[in-house]
Design an enzyme around this catalytic site. Structure first.
Site, PDB file in Angstrom:
ATOM      1  N   ASN A 116       0.830  -1.213   0.000  1.00  0.00           N
ATOM      2  CA  ASN A 116       0.000   0.000   0.000  1.00  0.00           C
ATOM      3  C   ASN A 116       0.856   1.251   0.000  1.00  0.00           C
ATOM      4  O   ASN A 116       1.969   1.271   0.531  1.00  0.00           O
ATOM      5  CB  ASN A 116      -0.966  -0.005   1.192  1.00  0.00           C
ATOM      6  CG  ASN A 116      -0.398   0.700   2.403  1.00  0.00           C
ATOM      7  OD1 ASN A 116      -0.468   1.916   2.525  1.00  0.00           O
ATOM      8  ND2 ASN A 116       0.196  -0.073   3.314  1.00  0.00           N
ATOM      9  N   ARG A 117       0.318   2.289  -0.619  1.00  0.00           N
ATOM     10  CA  ARG A 117       0.908   3.633  -0.568  1.00  0.00           C
ATOM     11  C   ARG A 117      -0.246   4.621  -0.352  1.00  0.00           C
ATOM     12  O   ARG A 117      -0.462   5.537  -1.139  1.00  0.00           O
ATOM     13  CB  ARG A 117       1.704   3.943  -1.840  1.00  0.00           C
ATOM     14  CG  ARG A 117       0.987   3.656  -3.158  1.00  0.00           C
ATOM     15  CD  ARG A 117       1.797   4.172  -4.349  1.00  0.00           C
ATOM     16  NE  ARG A 117       1.143   3.882  -5.616  1.00  0.00           N
ATOM     17  CZ  ARG A 117       1.309   2.763  -6.320  1.00  0.00           C
ATOM     18  NH1 ARG A 117       2.116   1.818  -5.879  1.00  0.00           N
ATOM     19  NH2 ARG A 117       0.655   2.590  -7.460  1.00  0.00           N
ATOM     20  N   LEU A 120      -1.255   8.253   4.151  1.00  0.00           N
ATOM     21  CA  LEU A 120      -1.756   8.807   5.417  1.00  0.00           C
ATOM     22  C   LEU A 120      -3.062   9.578   5.242  1.00  0.00           C
ATOM     23  O   LEU A 120      -3.257  10.654   5.800  1.00  0.00           O
ATOM     24  CB  LEU A 120      -0.685   9.701   6.071  1.00  0.00           C
ATOM     25  CG  LEU A 120       0.582   8.974   6.515  1.00  0.00           C
ATOM     26  CD1 LEU A 120       1.671   9.968   6.899  1.00  0.00           C
ATOM     27  CD2 LEU A 120       0.292   8.032   7.668  1.00  0.00           C
ATOM     28  N   CYS A 182       8.045   8.616   8.618  1.00  0.00           N
ATOM     29  CA  CYS A 182       7.394   9.614   7.759  1.00  0.00           C
ATOM     30  C   CYS A 182       8.418  10.636   7.278  1.00  0.00           C
ATOM     31  O   CYS A 182       9.241  11.106   8.059  1.00  0.00           O
ATOM     32  CB  CYS A 182       6.300  10.339   8.522  1.00  0.00           C
ATOM     33  SG  CYS A 182       5.102   9.233   9.259  1.00  0.00           S
ATOM     34  N   ASN A 184      10.587  13.760   6.519  1.00  0.00           N
ATOM     35  CA  ASN A 184      10.780  14.980   7.302  1.00  0.00           C
ATOM     36  C   ASN A 184      11.444  16.083   6.480  1.00  0.00           C
ATOM     37  O   ASN A 184      11.407  17.234   6.854  1.00  0.00           O
ATOM     38  CB  ASN A 184      11.641  14.636   8.534  1.00  0.00           C
ATOM     39  CG  ASN A 184      11.992  15.846   9.370  1.00  0.00           C
ATOM     40  OD1 ASN A 184      11.169  16.734   9.532  1.00  0.00           O
ATOM     41  ND2 ASN A 184      13.199  15.889   9.882  1.00  0.00           N
ATOM     42  N   LYS A 218       7.040   3.421  16.941  1.00  0.00           N
ATOM     43  CA  LYS A 218       6.895   2.343  15.968  1.00  0.00           C
ATOM     44  C   LYS A 218       8.007   2.429  14.944  1.00  0.00           C
ATOM     45  O   LYS A 218       8.189   3.458  14.285  1.00  0.00           O
ATOM     46  CB  LYS A 218       5.537   2.428  15.268  1.00  0.00           C
ATOM     47  CG  LYS A 218       5.246   1.246  14.336  1.00  0.00           C
ATOM     48  CD  LYS A 218       3.814   1.283  13.834  1.00  0.00           C
ATOM     49  CE  LYS A 218       3.472   0.032  13.036  1.00  0.00           C
ATOM     50  NZ  LYS A 218       2.047   0.006  12.610  1.00  0.00           N
ATOM     51  N   THR A 323      -3.199  -7.301   8.015  1.00  0.00           N
ATOM     52  CA  THR A 323      -3.209  -8.033   6.750  1.00  0.00           C
ATOM     53  C   THR A 323      -3.712  -9.459   6.949  1.00  0.00           C
ATOM     54  O   THR A 323      -4.409 -10.010   6.089  1.00  0.00           O
ATOM     55  CB  THR A 323      -1.807  -8.031   6.119  1.00  0.00           C
ATOM     56  OG1 THR A 323      -1.374  -6.676   5.944  1.00  0.00           O
ATOM     57  CG2 THR A 323      -1.817  -8.720   4.766  1.00  0.00           C
TER      58      THR A 323
END
Length: 360
Positions: A116-117, A120, A182, A184, A218, A323
């Site tokens: 997946n992409r 967010l 994520c 930056n 995470k 998943t």
């Protein structure tokens, strides 16, 4: 019923359409006392032996819903009815975002995996937290926060973006997960860069307030041991309360899916069975580095009891699935919990914490 009927129907849709269909039904079920009672009668499986006290919270069983399934906090009640011991919503970001262009989610059935992409996509922290205030749950609620998906937000602005979401999440969360994979900077550097992580955790002021909502970090599944240990040292210095391992992978190594199909799909994070061994390894590294003193949520490739047990023996206190649900259905949670209880009974031990010693 899931494998014989529902799954075959859902797999006729593309991955995101199938998820949206399930999500709409789950929203209806969340608002229906009758449907929640039915789900509970079929899928809910609990035992006192499966219960744990972590961060002062009661997790009635170790299986949680991973972030990504319920990004906007709309269906935690039906997830509780289905037997989850906790749920983690998000990732949420300071600003709402529609995410990347579609298609952006792809199944790899031969590998029991997903790429997946999504980018967010979420309703924004303020809206999601307001929604969650109206939810009635008797299981712990985790809120996963990330940086708004906008390349113009970087550096100090990226940190303040996190701080805004963090402050919103504190209003409802039983624990908060900081997703640091994520971008930056314009170069694509993430908060898994040591200096960036140190600045971020300093801004969140986790070590300055002992009363703070328990906060976990995470990690990506693509970290080397040296990279992970460097990040753990920073996290421990900031008195992080625990860890979540792992996020998706950018690797395509060892997949059964054809190269042509993978090339056609393109970039994205790989989740599911192919990353299970990576995830177990990183959980083990974290447990060794922290001497088993920090709670770890193991996630990544758990789709059966065998993998769940490996994750626990590697050092995970709690587990998350996503998943695996796509390929195995909601019965996966009950199946793992039932087999876990059977294992405890066979070994004549009274708690999950005693499992590791029993296998030494």
């Amino acid at each position: 019923m899931y494998n014989s009927l529902v799954k075959s129907l859902l797999f006729k849709l593309d991955a995101e359409q199938a998820h949206s269909t399930i999500h709409r039904f789950a929203e209806t079920a969340s608002d229906s006392g009758m449907l929640k009672a039915l789900a509970k009668s079929i899928y809910n499986y609990q035992s006192a032996k499966l219960s744990q006290q972590i961060w002062g919270l009661t997790f009635r069983n170790p299986i949680g819903l991973a972030a990504g399934f319920d990004k906007n906090g709309e269906i935690p009640e039906i997830m509780e009815a289905l037997g989850f011991g906790f749920v983690e919503i998000g990732s949420i970001t300071a600003n709402p975002n529609t995410g990347n262009p579609k298609p952006r989610s792809f199944r790899l059935p031969k590998d029991r995996a997903i790429i997946n992409r999504m980018g967010l996509n979420n309703d924004g922290a303020q809206t999601v937290i307001k929604r969650l205030k109206n939810k009635e749950l008797s299981i712990p609620l985790g809120v996963n926060i990330a940086k708004t998906h906008d390349p113009k937000i970087m550096g100090d602005a990226a940190i303040q973006d996190y701080v805004q979401s963090f402050n919103e999440a504190k209003k409802v969360a039983d624990y908060i997960t900081v997703n640091i994979s994520c971008p930056n900077t314009a170069e694509g550097k993430t908060f898994e860069d040591p200096s960036a992580l140190d600045e971020l955790l300093s801004a969140l002021k986790i070590r300055d307030d002992a009363r703070l909502v328990p906060t976990t970090v995470k990690f990506s599944s693509d970290l080397t041991k040296d990279q992970l240990l460097q990040l753990l040292e920073i996290c421990e210095d900031h008195r992080i309360h625990g860890y979540v391992a792992c996020n998706t992978s950018s690797s395509r190594e060892g997949l059964q899916t054809s190269k042509a199909k993978l090339d056609n799909i393109g970039r994205g994070g790989l989740s599911g069975k192919p990353i299970a061994n990576k995830s177990v390894q990183i959980v083990e590294w974290i447990s060794e580095a922290t001497k088993g003193q920090k709670p770890i949520i193991g996630v990544g490739g758990i789709d059966n009891f065998s993998t769940a047990l490996k994750m626990i023996l590697a050092g995970a206190d709690l587990l998350q699935v996503y998943t695996g649900l796509i390929y195995k259905g909601p019965g996966l949670v009950k199946s793992i919990n039932r087999q876990l209880l059977h294992e405890l009974d066979e070994l004549n031990i009274k708690s999950i914490h005693q499992l590791v010693k029993a296998f030494d």
